[in-house]
Design a protein around this motif. Structure first.
Motif, mmCIF file in Angstrom:
data_model
loop_
_atom_site.group_PDB
_atom_site.id
_atom_site.type_symbol
_atom_site.label_atom_id
_atom_site.label_comp_id
_atom_site.label_asym_id
_atom_site.label_seq_id
_atom_site.Cartn_x
_atom_site.Cartn_y
_atom_site.Cartn_z
ATOM 1 N N VAL A 79 0.831 -1.206 0.000
ATOM 2 C CA VAL A 79 0.000 0.000 0.000
ATOM 3 C C VAL A 79 0.860 1.249 0.000
ATOM 4 C CG1 VAL A 79 -1.658 1.342 1.336
ATOM 5 C CG2 VAL A 79 -1.973 -1.125 1.088
ATOM 6 N N HIS A 80 1.890 1.259 0.823
ATOM 7 C CA HIS A 80 2.735 2.450 0.912
ATOM 8 C C HIS A 80 3.551 2.659 -0.353
ATOM 9 C CE1 HIS A 80 2.459 4.309 4.959
ATOM 10 N NE2 HIS A 80 1.706 3.236 5.128
ATOM 11 N N LYS A 81 4.014 1.588 -0.969
ATOM 12 C CA LYS A 81 4.738 1.738 -2.228
ATOM 13 C C LYS A 81 3.817 2.276 -3.311
ATOM 14 C CE LYS A 81 8.337 -1.741 -1.479
ATOM 15 N NZ LYS A 81 8.807 -3.119 -1.784
ATOM 16 N N LYS A 82 2.591 1.789 -3.331
ATOM 17 C CA LYS A 82 1.612 2.236 -4.324
ATOM 18 C C LYS A 82 1.302 3.718 -4.162
ATOM 19 C CE LYS A 82 -3.047 1.169 -6.051
ATOM 20 N NZ LYS A 82 -4.246 0.307 -5.878
ATOM 21 N N MET A 83 1.267 4.175 -2.915
ATOM 22 C CA MET A 83 0.938 5.576 -2.640
ATOM 23 C C MET A 83 2.165 6.486 -2.604
ATOM 24 S SD MET A 83 -2.060 5.235 0.232
ATOM 25 C CE MET A 83 -3.689 4.611 -0.201
ATOM 26 N N GLY A 84 3.343 5.885 -2.746
ATOM 27 C CA GLY A 84 4.545 6.697 -2.768
ATOM 28 C C GLY A 84 4.990 7.220 -1.426
ATOM 29 N N HIS A 85 4.626 6.527 -0.346
ATOM 30 C CA HIS A 85 5.016 6.955 0.997
ATOM 31 C C HIS A 85 6.032 5.994 1.593
ATOM 32 C CE1 HIS A 85 1.958 10.132 1.555
ATOM 33 N NE2 HIS A 85 1.232 9.378 0.752
ATOM 34 N N GLU A 86 6.794 6.515 2.551
ATOM 35 C CA GLU A 86 7.750 5.663 3.244
ATOM 36 C C GLU A 86 7.023 4.674 4.137
ATOM 37 O OE1 GLU A 86 10.808 7.617 5.375
ATOM 38 O OE2 GLU A 86 11.438 8.870 3.687
ATOM 39 N N LEU A 87 7.615 3.492 4.289
ATOM 40 C CA LEU A 87 7.033 2.472 5.150
ATOM 41 C C LEU A 87 7.125 2.919 6.612
ATOM 42 C CD1 LEU A 87 5.942 -0.534 5.120
ATOM 43 C CD2 LEU A 87 8.271 -1.196 5.735
ATOM 44 N N PRO A 88 6.008 2.844 7.356
ATOM 45 C CA PRO A 88 6.087 3.205 8.777
ATOM 46 C C PRO A 88 6.784 2.110 9.582
ATOM 47 C CG PRO A 88 3.924 2.324 8.291
ATOM 48 C CD PRO A 88 4.657 2.406 6.970
ATOM 49 N N GLU A 89 7.213 2.439 10.767
ATOM 50 C CA GLU A 89 7.659 1.405 11.691
ATOM 51 C C GLU A 89 6.421 0.619 12.101
ATOM 52 O OE1 GLU A 89 11.535 2.850 14.078
ATOM 53 O OE2 GLU A 89 9.673 3.776 14.732
ATOM 54 N N ILE A 90 6.554 -0.701 12.125
ATOM 55 C CA ILE A 90 5.401 -1.554 12.402
ATOM 56 C C ILE A 90 5.649 -2.364 13.666
ATOM 57 C CG2 ILE A 90 3.870 -3.350 11.515
ATOM 58 C CD1 ILE A 90 4.825 -2.582 8.686
ATOM 59 N N GLN A 91 4.795 -2.174 14.646
ATOM 60 C CA GLN A 91 4.850 -2.962 15.876
ATOM 61 C C GLN A 91 3.748 -4.003 15.822
ATOM 62 O OE1 GLN A 91 6.823 -2.745 19.138
ATOM 63 N NE2 GLN A 91 5.945 -4.773 18.854
ATOM 64 N N VAL A 92 4.117 -5.277 15.874
ATOM 65 C CA VAL A 92 3.143 -6.371 15.843
ATOM 66 C C VAL A 92 3.089 -7.026 17.219
ATOM 67 C CG1 VAL A 92 2.485 -8.555 14.786
ATOM 68 C CG2 VAL A 92 3.591 -6.795 13.393
ATOM 69 N N PHE A 93 1.903 -7.060 17.807
ATOM 70 C CA PHE A 93 1.696 -7.708 19.091
ATOM 71 C C PHE A 93 1.030 -9.062 18.862
ATOM 72 C CE2 PHE A 93 1.395 -3.136 20.204
ATOM 73 C CZ PHE A 93 2.451 -3.067 21.110
ATOM 74 N N LEU A 94 1.646 -10.116 19.361
ATOM 75 C CA LEU A 94 1.078 -11.460 19.257
ATOM 76 C C LEU A 94 0.505 -11.843 20.615
ATOM 77 C CD1 LEU A 94 3.902 -13.219 17.224
ATOM 78 C CD2 LEU A 94 1.789 -12.192 16.366
ATOM 79 N N ASN A 95 -0.798 -12.016 20.671
ATOM 80 C CA ASN A 95 -1.468 -12.299 21.939
ATOM 81 C C ASN A 95 -2.066 -13.697 21.969
ATOM 82 O OD1 ASN A 95 -4.711 -12.249 22.695
ATOM 83 N ND2 ASN A 95 -3.357 -11.823 24.420
#
Length: 327
Positions: A79-95
């Motif tokens: 999505v970010h590549k398609k929109m031309g934006h930098e990738l955000p930092e992604i925090q994934v929580f596994l519960n």
């Protein structure tokens, strides 16, 4: 003993582990991917956060856990590549519950990072994974901290066995022979638990944040219909045979009930609307074929299931709901 203390999928990577016997669950994650992709894409319609927090609730262990995470993160990247934006930092929580085999997940992270690098290159360094033990029928995260919540084949599990099931003799779940009071007790426990889940996630999600939840469910309005209860009825047949042969105590059989409720789309919709914090974007039911799996009971169970599968249609029903937190 409380469900939260004992309910977990079998850990490790052995032949009888969840990791080696969860292909059906993986199929369901793949089946609902278009809905998940749509929900994640819609997060970026109006803004592009520098940090994105995603939670997978009821993650279990084994390949499905990080398979789902890989799907989420690569979707964000596309999505970010398609929109031309930098990738955000992604925090994934596994519960999952405290008894979950988080160690196996953590041991798999180096392989996951390599898979991520193949897909995303340097962007893989922006993804961070954390384990969060605890029941999702309570608060798990800071207020207004999450952007996206996912759960697949977990929310059908109740926080406890419903009270008032003494009349459910010979059964281990809702069944065609269960009295109305048993069906009512199960439904009320589902209402209590799911409404609590929604309230907690409402506090933790940012405004405009999304959830995609997939339940093992049913299409029929009859909570004891074959499409949701049959697999447990067949297991009850095996257990009752063992009671008759003196291998299992009748008292133990009568006191055992599965803490699960498989809702219909209408029941899910009712609870979401009643709680009021979310707008439903999509609510769908789908079907997936089921096939069964060394203990005496499962040896018998396998034969009973194989016999039924040779004579009639056997499918699980999935109920998937995609929703957005109201402003």
């Amino acid at each position: 003993m409380e469900v939260v203390q004992v309910l977990c999928m079998k850990g490790g990577n052995g032949d009888t582990s969840y990791a080696q016997n969860s292909l059906l669950q993986k199929k369901v994650i793949s089946l609902t991917k278009p809905i998940t992709d749509e929900a994640i894409s819609n997060l970026f319609c109006n803004n592009f956060p520098a940090r994105l927090c995603i939670a997978d609730l009821g993650c279990s262990s084994g390949p499905n856990t990080l398979f789902a995470v890989l799907e989420f993160v690569t979707t964000v990247d596309k999505v970010h590549k398609k929109m031309g934006h930098e990738l955000p930092e992604i925090q994934v929580f596994l519960n999952d519950l405290p008894g979950n085999d988080f160690n196996t997940i953590f041991k798999s992270l180096p392989t996951f990072q390599k898979d991520l690098q193949k897909t995303m290159g340097a962007g893989a360094e922006s993804c961070f994974v954390t384990g969060v033990p605890g029941s999702f029928y309570g608060r798990l995260f800071l207020g207004k901290s999450l952007h996206f919540v996912h759960s697949s084949y977990s929310l059908q599990w109740l926080s406890q066995v419903p009270r008032g099931l003494e009349s459910n003799k010979g059964n281990i779940y809702m069944a065609s022979s269960s009295p109305p009071s048993v069906l009512k007790a199960y439904y009320e426990q589902f209402q209590t638990d799911f409404s609590m889940f929604l309230r907690c996630r409402s506090e933790e999600l940012l405004e405009g944040g999304s959830m995609v939840l997939t339940f093992l469910g049913r299409i029929s309005e009859d909570p004891s219909s074959k499409e949701c209860c049959y697999i447990w009825e067949l297991l009850a047949v095996a257990l009752n045979d063992m009671v008759a042969e003196g291998l299992v105590e009748e008292e133990k059989m009568d006191s055992f009930n599965i803490p699960q409720y498989t809702p219909s789309p209408a029941e899910v919709k009712c609870e979401v609307e009643k709680e009021g914090s979310f707008t439903i974007n999509r609510l769908e039911a789908s079907e997936v074929n089921w096939n069964a799996y060394h203990e005496e009971v499962f040896s018998r169970y396998q034969k009973i299931v194989a016999d039924r599968m040779s004579r009639e249609k056997t499918e699980f029903v999935n109920v998937t709901v995609s929703m957005t937190k109201r402003g």
